[in-house]
Enzyme design. Structure first.
Site, PDB file in Angstrom:
ATOM      1  N   ARG A 201       0.849  -1.183   0.000  1.00  0.00           N
ATOM      2  CA  ARG A 201       0.000   0.000   0.000  1.00  0.00           C
ATOM      3  C   ARG A 201       0.892   1.242   0.000  1.00  0.00           C
ATOM      4  O   ARG A 201       0.846   2.061   0.928  1.00  0.00           O
ATOM      5  CB  ARG A 201      -0.923   0.014   1.216  1.00  0.00           C
ATOM      6  CG  ARG A 201      -2.059  -1.017   1.142  1.00  0.00           C
ATOM      7  CD  ARG A 201      -3.111  -0.680   2.173  1.00  0.00           C
ATOM      8  NE  ARG A 201      -4.259  -1.558   2.072  1.00  0.00           N
ATOM      9  CZ  ARG A 201      -4.545  -2.539   2.923  1.00  0.00           C
ATOM     10  NH1 ARG A 201      -3.735  -2.778   3.949  1.00  0.00           N
ATOM     11  NH2 ARG A 201      -5.620  -3.283   2.775  1.00  0.00           N
ATOM     12  N   GLN A 230       6.646  -5.050   4.218  1.00  0.00           N
ATOM     13  CA  GLN A 230       6.639  -6.502   4.049  1.00  0.00           C
ATOM     14  C   GLN A 230       6.159  -6.930   2.662  1.00  0.00           C
ATOM     15  O   GLN A 230       5.838  -8.101   2.450  1.00  0.00           O
ATOM     16  CB  GLN A 230       5.762  -7.148   5.125  1.00  0.00           C
ATOM     17  CG  GLN A 230       6.203  -6.806   6.541  1.00  0.00           C
ATOM     18  CD  GLN A 230       5.453  -7.561   7.625  1.00  0.00           C
ATOM     19  OE1 GLN A 230       6.035  -8.042   8.573  1.00  0.00           O
ATOM     20  NE2 GLN A 230       4.146  -7.648   7.503  1.00  0.00           N
ATOM     21  N   ASN A 259       7.125 -11.125   4.778  1.00  0.00           N
ATOM     22  CA  ASN A 259       5.752 -10.903   5.228  1.00  0.00           C
ATOM     23  C   ASN A 259       5.455 -11.775   6.445  1.00  0.00           C
ATOM     24  O   ASN A 259       5.199 -12.978   6.330  1.00  0.00           O
ATOM     25  CB  ASN A 259       4.763 -11.208   4.103  1.00  0.00           C
ATOM     26  CG  ASN A 259       3.318 -10.930   4.520  1.00  0.00           C
ATOM     27  OD1 ASN A 259       3.069 -10.268   5.520  1.00  0.00           O
ATOM     28  ND2 ASN A 259       2.375 -11.430   3.749  1.00  0.00           N
ATOM     29  N   ASP A 286      -1.932   1.275  11.586  1.00  0.00           N
ATOM     30  CA  ASP A 286      -2.152   0.650  10.288  1.00  0.00           C
ATOM     31  C   ASP A 286      -1.611   1.553   9.187  1.00  0.00           C
ATOM     32  O   ASP A 286      -1.440   2.765   9.372  1.00  0.00           O
ATOM     33  CB  ASP A 286      -3.644   0.408  10.060  1.00  0.00           C
ATOM     34  CG  ASP A 286      -4.074  -0.972  10.533  1.00  0.00           C
ATOM     35  OD1 ASP A 286      -3.218  -1.857  10.662  1.00  0.00           O
ATOM     36  OD2 ASP A 286      -5.272  -1.158  10.777  1.00  0.00           O
ATOM     37  N   ASP A 288      -3.220   1.811   6.097  1.00  0.00           N
ATOM     38  CA  ASP A 288      -4.323   2.315   5.275  1.00  0.00           C
ATOM     39  C   ASP A 288      -5.272   3.191   6.089  1.00  0.00           C
ATOM     40  O   ASP A 288      -6.495   3.039   6.036  1.00  0.00           O
ATOM     41  CB  ASP A 288      -5.080   1.159   4.635  1.00  0.00           C
ATOM     42  CG  ASP A 288      -5.613   0.160   5.660  1.00  0.00           C
ATOM     43  OD1 ASP A 288      -5.109   0.146   6.804  1.00  0.00           O
ATOM     44  OD2 ASP A 288      -6.533  -0.607   5.314  1.00  0.00           O
ATOM     45  N   ASP A 398      -4.071  -7.503  18.743  1.00  0.00           N
ATOM     46  CA  ASP A 398      -4.365  -6.313  19.542  1.00  0.00           C
ATOM     47  C   ASP A 398      -5.159  -6.661  20.796  1.00  0.00           C
ATOM     48  O   ASP A 398      -4.860  -6.186  21.890  1.00  0.00           O
ATOM     49  CB  ASP A 398      -5.099  -5.267  18.700  1.00  0.00           C
ATOM     50  CG  ASP A 398      -6.226  -5.844  17.856  1.00  0.00           C
ATOM     51  OD1 ASP A 398      -6.663  -6.990  18.096  1.00  0.00           O
ATOM     52  OD2 ASP A 398      -6.695  -5.143  16.927  1.00  0.00           O
ATOM     53  N   HIS A 422     -10.516   4.821   8.748  1.00  0.00           N
ATOM     54  CA  HIS A 422     -10.079   3.486   8.347  1.00  0.00           C
ATOM     55  C   HIS A 422     -11.223   2.809   7.606  1.00  0.00           C
ATOM     56  O   HIS A 422     -12.396   3.162   7.794  1.00  0.00           O
ATOM     57  CB  HIS A 422      -9.702   2.683   9.598  1.00  0.00           C
ATOM     58  CG  HIS A 422      -9.026   1.372   9.327  1.00  0.00           C
ATOM     59  ND1 HIS A 422      -9.730   0.205   9.126  1.00  0.00           N
ATOM     60  CD2 HIS A 422      -7.706   1.035   9.258  1.00  0.00           C
ATOM     61  CE1 HIS A 422      -8.872  -0.793   8.923  1.00  0.00           C
ATOM     62  NE2 HIS A 422      -7.643  -0.315   8.997  1.00  0.00           N
TER      63      HIS A 422
END
Length: 659
Positions: A201, A230, A259, A286, A288, A398, A422
């Site tokens: 991304r 990654q 990854n 994150d 994104d 998390d 998000h």
């Protein structure tokens, strides 16, 4: 001679800014209501039985945004700063920090009334104090006003905010902030490193880095941004990277590794921050997301002033519908050991339609079990004590981390006014793709470590029920991956590091062997639906209206697995089923059906296979029975391995590929 009693020495204090009043970084009218609002209109008449909604507010305009901190209030109009990013979440500061009183300071140009309000946990609003500001002779310096506001009445919820009503000549809020006197040993702000994990991304990462570098307040406490790359599409090659890197002024480091999933990327960020030995916190982020940098500063300040080391998380807005507050706080239901929102009846809030001030649900303090790692600030002292993430690849890292922290007395707080935008999970169903393996295995790993119920409460039973539903729905690839997950679970914790970088390839190969995993993007890829036997009276499948109906449909679906497949269903689907309607009881009625994906990008052709059903069901019964019997010993096995699983030395072997 009488003794003189010395007056008690008042502890030394310093002034800390808790949060600034800010305006949007970008010119986006959609998100302006998250920062400022106009005067609320009278609410509409609500029909009997309908839910009352908050009144809409007079529109504010981007032309009134003069800078990051200043806003023009038009003549004879009211602007409220009782908004998501600018109201003060008093109950959170009262509950978790050393702050007992705040001071609101406002700098105004022109003549205006400033009115302070507060609310309680029920959403009731009270006018607290007001003052009239007259235009001064210095048209640039402005006039300063302040209000001292106690936090003593905010036990369960409530906010402070202020409104400005401009006189005939209009007025400008030049700056405003919420301050507090805090103990002298809390004077120095903590610093942070931001750990971003990314997989292909690059444009999102560049946009995020640009936001981090755009706010001087954030840069003043930012040691480093660590991007753990990654993928094979690198942010360093993306357009705009050089500019974003320049904005961070030497604070950016990009690390390329295999990854290892989100847990591998975030653990690398934690590990690198530990080794650097310069930050107070590591912020998990994150790739994104889009952020409000002021929220990061607030999270760090909140952590600085918390009574004990505290994990501080941000809430989540929808990336696609930006005024929509999607996640306020997350919890884990202990009997089922499943995650979900703390407010069970809440489906989120459109803050452009229902203001913070008039939405009762938003005034109650929400206490959480964990915060999603879209934005979570973790003290380095906590990382040193409890270790890095479990090697879970994705899912439950998390939640498990906060549960582990709580065992050492470290709470997690999801702080309003600290948030990211998000992609909401309502627009996808990743329990039906390759991620089904990680949903199943990692939920059980977390439960083995943290469930306080014998044999995990309902989790084994519920897993078998879900497995049966997938089989009745002809979702054989999902059922196979879930069994694979439980088989790996039963093999013990040693597999978790060993397989972290390789298991995904195995998962994809297993999934690819089943037709329900093949997604066609072309709407004309499948034959037209045809049926040998039409439904009774031409009616479609009706949803069950109660538990008896649900059990009846399950029995009918199970009996159907004993019958042969209708020949026509092999060449033509019997139905086309929308993703929203693709419930197990619906799909169990067909020998084959074309089912659209939850994101609307394509569809798959499901085929009922009695032989495969029987094989998978037999294995499912056996494995769930085995898991139930082995639970006590397996739980002890995972608990005794936790230090090794999350230890930095063990993780470094994984980072180096020494497996």
């Amino acid at each position: 001679m009488s003794a003189t009693t010395a007056a008690p020495v008042k502890p030394a204090t310093v002034t800390r800014t808790l949060q600034r009043v800010v305006l949007p970084l970008e010119a986006d009218q959609d998100i302006l209501p998250l920062y400022v609002e106009g005067e609320q209109q009278q609410p509409p008449v609500v029909a009997h039985g309908e839910k009352e909604r908050g009144a809409a507010a007079e529109a504010q305009d981007l032309s009134q945004v003069l800078s990051r901190t200043s806003y023009a209030v038009r003549a004879q109009q009211r602007t409220s700063f009782g908004t998501y990013f600018n109201a003060f979440p008093a109950s959170y500061w009262r509950r978790w920090t050393v702050v007992t009183e705040v001071t609101l300071r406002v700098t105004l140009l022109g003549s205006a009334d400033v009115i302070v309000y507060r609310s309680n946990a029920k959403g009731n609003v009270y006018r607290v104090e007001s003052t009239r500001v007259e235009a001064g002779t210095d048209a640039t310096a402005g006039t300063d006003v302040s209000f001292r506001l106690p936090l003593s009445t905010f036990a369960d919820g409530g906010w402070y905010w202020f409104d400005v009503i401009a006189a005939d000549g209009g007025a400008t809020v030049k700056a405003a902030r919420w301050e507090a006197e805090v103990p002298e040993d809390r004077a120095t702000p903590g610093t942070l490193s931001i750990a971003v994990t990314t997989l292909n991304r690059p444009d999102d990462v560049v946009a995020l880095l640009g936001q981090h570098g755009a706010d001087p307040e954030l840069l003043s406490i930012l040691d480093e941004v660590i991007v753990v790359d990654q993928g094979n599409q690198h942010p360093t090659d993306a357009e705009g990277f050089a500019e974003a890197e320049k904005g961070l002024d030497g604070r950016l480091r990009v690390i390329i590794q295999a990854n290892l999933g989100g847990s591998g990327g975030f653990s690398r960020g934690m590990s690198e921050t530990l080794d650097a030995e310069k930050s107070t916190y590591v912020l998990i982020s994150d790739d994104d997301v889009r952020t409000e940098p002021e929220g990061i500063v607030r999270a760090a300040t909140f952590a600085d002033l918390s009574r004990r080391p505290t994990i501080v998380g941000g809430q989540m807005f929808s990336m696609f519908d930006r005024p929509y507050l999607h996640s306020m706080g997350e919890r884990i239901q202990p009997w089922r050991f499943w995650w979900g929102p703390v407010l069970q009846d809440s489906e989120g809030h459109h803050l452009d339609k229902e203001s913070l001030r008039s939405t009762r649900e938003l005034h109650r303090r929400v206490d959480v079990d964990y915060n999603g790692w879209w934005m979570t600030l973790i003290p380095l002292s906590v990382v040193r004590e409890i270790g890095l993430s479990l090697p879970l690849f994705i899912k439950w890292d998390d939640a498990e981390y906060s549960l582990r922290a709580r065992q050492t007395g470290v709470p997690t707080v999801t702080l309003p006014g600290a948030a990211v935008w998000h992609v909401p999970w309502t627009d996808k169903d990743d329990t039906l793709d390759w991620q089904a393996y990680y949903h199943e295995r990692n939920r059980f790993v977390a439960a083995l470590l943290h469930s306080q119920y014998p044999r995990g409460g309902r989790i084994v039973r519920e897993s078998f029920i879900h497995q049966t539903r997938h089989l009745l729905a002809s979702q054989y690839s999902v059922a196979e991956l879930r069994l694979m997950a439980l088989e790996d679970l039963l093999s013990g914790p040693e597999h978790m590091h060993d397989q972290l970088g390789t298991r995904l390839g195995d998962i994809r190969a297993v999934r690819a062997a089943h037709p329900d995993s093949t997604v066609e993007k072309d709407p004309g890829a499948f034959p037209a639906p045809r049926r040998e036997k039409m439904p009774k009276k031409g009616e479609g499948v009706r949803p069950p209206s109660n538990r008896v109906g649900l059990l009846t449909m399950a029995a009918v679906g199970a009996v159907k697995q004993l019958r042969p497949i209708r020949q026509l269903s092999k060449s033509h689907p019997e139905a086309e089923v929308h993703a929203a309607d693709a419930k197990w009881w619906m799909l169990a009625q067909f020998d084959s059906a074309v089912v659209s994906t939850s994101d609307g990008s394509g569809a798959s052709w499901y085929h009922r296979d009695p032989e495969r059903f029987r094989s998978l069901m037999t294995r499912s019964v056996k494995i769930h029975e085995q898991l139930l019997r082995a639970w006590p010993e397996l739980s002890e096995q995972y608990k005794s391995s936790i230090d090794s699983l999350v230890g930095q030395d063990e993780w470094k072997k994984t980072f180096r590929g020494e497996r």
